[in-house]
Motif scaffolding. Structure first.
Motif, PDB file in Angstrom:
ATOM      1  N   ASP A 263      -6.363   0.592   6.695  1.00  0.00           N
ATOM      2  CA  ASP A 263      -5.534   0.121   5.610  1.00  0.00           C
ATOM      3  C   ASP A 263      -4.688  -0.821   6.246  1.00  0.00           C
ATOM      4  O   ASP A 263      -3.884  -0.282   7.355  1.00  0.00           O
ATOM      5  N   ARG A 264      -4.096  -2.034   5.609  1.00  0.00           N
ATOM      6  CA  ARG A 264      -3.176  -2.879   6.113  1.00  0.00           C
ATOM      7  C   ARG A 264      -1.632  -2.330   5.476  1.00  0.00           C
ATOM      8  O   ARG A 264      -1.791  -1.962   4.228  1.00  0.00           O
ATOM      9  N   VAL A 265      -0.716  -2.443   6.251  1.00  0.00           N
ATOM     10  CA  VAL A 265       0.645  -1.976   5.823  1.00  0.00           C
ATOM     11  C   VAL A 265       1.430  -2.878   6.255  1.00  0.00           C
ATOM     12  O   VAL A 265       1.403  -3.432   7.507  1.00  0.00           O
ATOM     13  N   GLU A 266       2.705  -2.919   5.670  1.00  0.00           N
ATOM     14  CA  GLU A 266       4.173  -3.497   6.437  1.00  0.00           C
ATOM     15  C   GLU A 266       5.174  -2.458   6.406  1.00  0.00           C
ATOM     16  O   GLU A 266       5.353  -1.865   5.636  1.00  0.00           O
ATOM     17  N   LEU A 267       5.726  -2.670   7.612  1.00  0.00           N
ATOM     18  CA  LEU A 267       6.800  -1.922   7.708  1.00  0.00           C
ATOM     19  C   LEU A 267       8.133  -2.470   7.887  1.00  0.00           C
ATOM     20  O   LEU A 267       8.007  -3.740   8.380  1.00  0.00           O
ATOM     21  N   PHE A 268       9.041  -1.975   7.619  1.00  0.00           N
ATOM     22  CA  PHE A 268      10.382  -2.621   7.446  1.00  0.00           C
ATOM     23  C   PHE A 268      11.644  -1.686   7.901  1.00  0.00           C
ATOM     24  O   PHE A 268      11.484  -0.553   7.896  1.00  0.00           O
ATOM     25  N   ASN A 269      12.879  -2.162   8.531  1.00  0.00           N
ATOM     26  CA  ASN A 269      13.750  -1.373   9.009  1.00  0.00           C
ATOM     27  C   ASN A 269      15.124  -1.332   8.054  1.00  0.00           C
ATOM     28  O   ASN A 269      16.021  -0.907   8.627  1.00  0.00           O
ATOM     29  N   GLY A 270      15.107  -2.039   6.829  1.00  0.00           N
ATOM     30  CA  GLY A 270      16.353  -2.055   6.076  1.00  0.00           C
ATOM     31  C   GLY A 270      17.251  -2.939   6.542  1.00  0.00           C
ATOM     32  O   GLY A 270      18.610  -3.084   6.060  1.00  0.00           O
TER      33      GLY A 270
ATOM     34  N   VAL B  63      23.472   4.209  -8.337  1.00  0.00           N
ATOM     35  CA  VAL B  63      23.466   3.761  -7.077  1.00  0.00           C
ATOM     36  C   VAL B  63      21.952   3.402  -6.878  1.00  0.00           C
ATOM     37  O   VAL B  63      21.682   2.215  -6.091  1.00  0.00           O
ATOM     38  N   GLU B  64      21.183   4.033  -7.351  1.00  0.00           N
ATOM     39  CA  GLU B  64      19.636   3.836  -7.195  1.00  0.00           C
ATOM     40  C   GLU B  64      19.374   2.478  -7.914  1.00  0.00           C
ATOM     41  O   GLU B  64      18.615   1.540  -7.138  1.00  0.00           O
ATOM     42  N   LYS B  65      19.794   2.245  -8.978  1.00  0.00           N
ATOM     43  CA  LYS B  65      19.538   1.115  -9.866  1.00  0.00           C
ATOM     44  C   LYS B  65      20.140  -0.147  -9.287  1.00  0.00           C
ATOM     45  O   LYS B  65      19.521  -1.267  -9.188  1.00  0.00           O
ATOM     46  N   CYS B  66      21.406   0.064  -8.589  1.00  0.00           N
ATOM     47  CA  CYS B  66      21.916  -1.181  -8.052  1.00  0.00           C
ATOM     48  C   CYS B  66      21.224  -1.530  -6.780  1.00  0.00           C
ATOM     49  O   CYS B  66      21.054  -2.770  -6.499  1.00  0.00           O
ATOM     50  N   THR B  67      20.459  -0.557  -6.149  1.00  0.00           N
ATOM     51  CA  THR B  67      19.639  -0.766  -4.930  1.00  0.00           C
ATOM     52  C   THR B  67      18.567  -1.903  -5.401  1.00  0.00           C
ATOM     53  O   THR B  67      18.318  -2.593  -4.815  1.00  0.00           O
ATOM     54  N   GLU B  68      17.827  -1.274  -6.319  1.00  0.00           N
ATOM     55  CA  GLU B  68      16.779  -1.809  -6.935  1.00  0.00           C
ATOM     56  C   GLU B  68      17.066  -3.221  -7.639  1.00  0.00           C
ATOM     57  O   GLU B  68      16.191  -4.376  -7.074  1.00  0.00           O
TER      58      GLU B  68
ATOM     59  N   ALA C 213      15.527   1.972  -1.368  1.00  0.00           N
ATOM     60  CA  ALA C 213      15.165   0.864  -0.605  1.00  0.00           C
ATOM     61  C   ALA C 213      13.730   0.827  -0.293  1.00  0.00           C
ATOM     62  O   ALA C 213      12.892  -0.252  -0.284  1.00  0.00           O
ATOM     63  N   LYS C 214      13.032   2.104   0.097  1.00  0.00           N
ATOM     64  CA  LYS C 214      11.571   2.224   0.401  1.00  0.00           C
ATOM     65  C   LYS C 214      10.797   1.921  -0.913  1.00  0.00           C
ATOM     66  O   LYS C 214       9.707   1.236  -0.897  1.00  0.00           O
ATOM     67  N   GLN C 215      11.244   2.417  -2.079  1.00  0.00           N
ATOM     68  CA  GLN C 215      10.533   2.603  -3.307  1.00  0.00           C
ATOM     69  C   GLN C 215      10.303   0.843  -3.676  1.00  0.00           C
ATOM     70  O   GLN C 215       9.241   0.566  -3.957  1.00  0.00           O
ATOM     71  N   CYS C 216      11.406   0.235  -3.824  1.00  0.00           N
ATOM     72  CA  CYS C 216      11.269  -1.174  -4.236  1.00  0.00           C
ATOM     73  C   CYS C 216      11.260  -2.074  -3.045  1.00  0.00           C
ATOM     74  O   CYS C 216      11.025  -3.375  -3.513  1.00  0.00           O
TER      75      CYS C 216
END
Length: 220
Positions: free
Chosen positions: A11-18, A71-76, A109-112
């Motif tokens: 499966d293809r995935v994308e990784l990111f470091n923030g 804080v969660e919603k500010c991130t999203e 950040a991971k979720q969104c």
């Protein structure tokens, strides 16, 4: 990826470091300890959004997970940073809570799939914020019965950075409001009802993010 999203080998995935780094690849092998990822292209660096809204909110005394939610919603929604604001009616925030909020930001950040992780600044007193307000061309201060936010935006020009300032559950004192408006903040209202800290923060941030996007879109 394998337990929640049910991804499997190839499966293809994308990784990111923030920090804007993004790389595409695929899952090569899965075992009980984790998985092996094979990169299929070189690392790409994505620049952050041109417009950054920075939130200063007095949420140190919020209970029942409401600070986490804020804080969660500010991130999203894409805020550039969140700073716990220390006021006369919200004078402190525990170090344990700050550590927890940092974990909330990472999970959100991971979720969104946010490529640039939102910054959580150290708790700050109003006196420290005043020079930042004075240097910012756009600073919106949520105040009951002030000019509606939408009305204030009709006469505002788009800037690359702006501030959102939200008071505590007991609201700012008159002295605090005067200090910030004298420094250059624009007092804005959010309708006829008294809003919770986290609700007011989301109302202002969501409105300004949509306004910023509309300002960047070409005319049709």
């Amino acid at each position: 990826m394998t337990k929640v999203l049910r991804l499997s080998v190839n499966d293809r995935v994308e990784l990111f470091n923030g920090m804007g780094g993004l790389i595409e690849g695929c899952i090569e092998r899965i075992d009980r300890t984790g998985l092996d990822f094979t990169a299929l292209e070189d690392l790409k660096v994505i620049l952050p959004q041109s417009t950054q809204w920075h939130v200063f909110a007095a949420f140190g005394t919020l209970k029942g997970g409401r600070a986490d939610w804020l804080v969660e919603k500010c991130t999203e929604l894409g805020a550039g940073s969140v700073t716990p604001l220390l006021t006369e009616r919200s004078p402190s925030i525990s170090e344990n809570r700050v550590d927890r909020l940092q974990r909330v930001i990472l999970a959100a950040a991971k979720q969104c799939q946010r490529l640039h992780e939102m910054t959580l600044n150290a708790p700050t007193k109003i006196g420290t914020v005043l020079p930042i307000v004075a240097q910012s061309k756009l600073s919106f201060l949520a105040v009951a019965e002030a000019t509606p936010l939408i009305s204030a935006l009709t006469s505002s020009r788009k800037e690359s950075n702006g501030l959102i300032i939200i008071g505590p559950e007991g609201d700012f004192t008159e002295k605090e409001v005067k200090m910030m408006t004298d420094a250059g903040a624009t007092a804005v209202g959010l309708g006829p009802h008294r809003l919770r800290v986290e609700t007011a923060t989301m109302a202002v941030l969501a409105t300004l993010m949509l306004w910023s996007d509309s300002q960047e879109s070409p005319d049709l």
